[in-house]
Design a protein around this motif. Structure first.
Motif, PDB file in Angstrom:
ATOM      1  N   TYR A  94       0.906  -1.451  -0.065  1.00 25.78           N
ATOM      2  CA  TYR A  94      -0.121  -0.036  -0.339  1.00 25.78           C
ATOM      3  C   TYR A  94       0.755   1.714   0.151  1.00 25.78           C
ATOM      4  O   TYR A  94       0.437   2.093   0.262  1.00 25.78           O
ATOM      5  CB  TYR A  94      -1.450   0.098   1.431  1.00 25.78           C
ATOM      6  CG  TYR A  94      -2.118  -0.903   1.231  1.00 25.78           C
ATOM      7  CD1 TYR A  94      -3.032  -0.380  -0.247  1.00 25.78           C
ATOM      8  CD2 TYR A  94      -2.259  -1.926   1.478  1.00 25.78           C
ATOM      9  CE1 TYR A  94      -4.029  -1.933  -0.033  1.00 25.78           C
ATOM     10  CE2 TYR A  94      -2.928  -3.082   1.088  1.00 25.78           C
ATOM     11  CZ  TYR A  94      -4.351  -2.802   0.834  1.00 25.78           C
ATOM     12  OH  TYR A  94      -5.268  -3.512   0.430  1.00 25.78           O
TER      13      TYR A  94
ATOM     14  N   SER B 279       2.983   3.719  -2.302  1.00 26.31           N
ATOM     15  CA  SER B 279       2.961   4.989  -3.099  1.00 26.31           C
ATOM     16  C   SER B 279       4.112   6.128  -2.812  1.00 26.31           C
ATOM     17  O   SER B 279       4.640   6.682  -2.183  1.00 26.31           O
ATOM     18  CB  SER B 279       1.613   5.552  -3.311  1.00 26.31           C
ATOM     19  OG  SER B 279       0.586   4.206  -4.017  1.00 26.31           O
TER      20      SER B 279
ATOM     21  N   LYS C 149      -0.873  -4.880  -5.931  1.00 23.70           N
ATOM     22  CA  LYS C 149       0.159  -4.247  -5.709  1.00 23.70           C
ATOM     23  C   LYS C 149       1.913  -4.415  -4.217  1.00 23.70           C
ATOM     24  O   LYS C 149       1.967  -3.155  -4.495  1.00 23.70           O
ATOM     25  CB  LYS C 149      -0.836  -3.567  -4.231  1.00 23.70           C
ATOM     26  CG  LYS C 149      -2.243  -2.949  -5.140  1.00 23.70           C
ATOM     27  CD  LYS C 149      -2.680  -2.111  -4.022  1.00 23.70           C
ATOM     28  CE  LYS C 149      -2.753  -1.031  -3.549  1.00 23.70           C
ATOM     29  NZ  LYS C 149      -3.250  -0.359  -2.919  1.00 23.70           N
TER      30      LYS C 149
END
Length: 219
Positions: free
Chosen positions: A130, A132, A173
């Motif tokens: 999670y 970025s 992800k």
């Protein structure tokens, strides 16, 4: 005598015409249309972030203004020189790079007095994918202290994430590395913590910039 008078008159006319022509030339020069152009106050070396004190505007005849120059200092401040620029030289956009442009090399976006360090991650240490670019993280590590034994330390806080590794082709992800910006005085400490192999990144809220600096935890 008449001849002398005619010669004197002719000379007077020639001189008068010359003075008139010279005056018109001066007038045309003073009426040249000019525009403000941003120039360097002094020589600006290559790979320099341009600050307001390094530049100024000067009037240039319109016909001599380069198409890639600008008259607005705000278009120049904060950008990085790709090559040296001499004093009084017009600053061209083709000789600058924008540090916020995502297509640039990472080195152009690293702030002064910072270093970029890549942290190997897995699903746990990388916050399950999670993280970025632009996020802020803390680095926590479990380190052997000769005096107290094994302890958990907050190694660095509020580090900006510059990049994350490839997320793969399966749509997940997850990534295997996160690159963070570390103050230069903390590089050695962070490098040591990463060498121990027992660390994890902790994702922060974007609005939380508080530095907690907690005491190490010992079991």
């Amino acid at each position: 005598m008449k001849k002398l008078i005619l010669i004197a008159l002719a000379i007077s006319l020639i001189i008068g015409f010359g003075v008139y022509s010279f005056a018109k030339t001066l007038e045309s020069r003073t009426n040249v249309e000019t525009m403000p152009v941003v120039v360097a106050v002094e020589k600006i070396p290559k790979n320099t972030v341009i600050e307001a004190s390094m530049i100024t505007t000067k009037p240039f005849p319109k016909e001599y203004i380069h198409e890639y120059s600008t008259g607005k200092v705000d278009d120049i401040i904060g950008r990085i020189t790709l090559e040296s620029i001499e004093a009084d030289e017009q600053i061209l956009s083709t000789r600058l790079i924008d540090s916020s442009n995502n297509s640039n090399n990472l080195s152009f976006s690293i702030p002064q007095n910072y270093r970029a360090i890549s942290v190997l991650t897995d699903e746990v240490s990388g916050v399950a994918g999670y993280i970025s670019p632009g996020d802020r993280v803390d680095l926590v590590a479990v380190i052997l202290n000769k005096a107290t034994g094994v302890e958990s330390q907050m190694v660095a806080e509020n580090l900006e994430v510059a990049e994350v590794g490839d997320k793969g082709n399966d749509g997940k992800k997850l990534y295997t590395a996160v690159t963070v910006l570390v103050p230069d005085q903390d590089v050695v400490k962070v490098s040591y913590a990463l060498s121990e192999g027992k660390y994890r990144l902790v994702l922060r809220s974007l609005v939380d910039e508080k530095i907690v600096n907690p005491a190490p935890y010992v079991q």
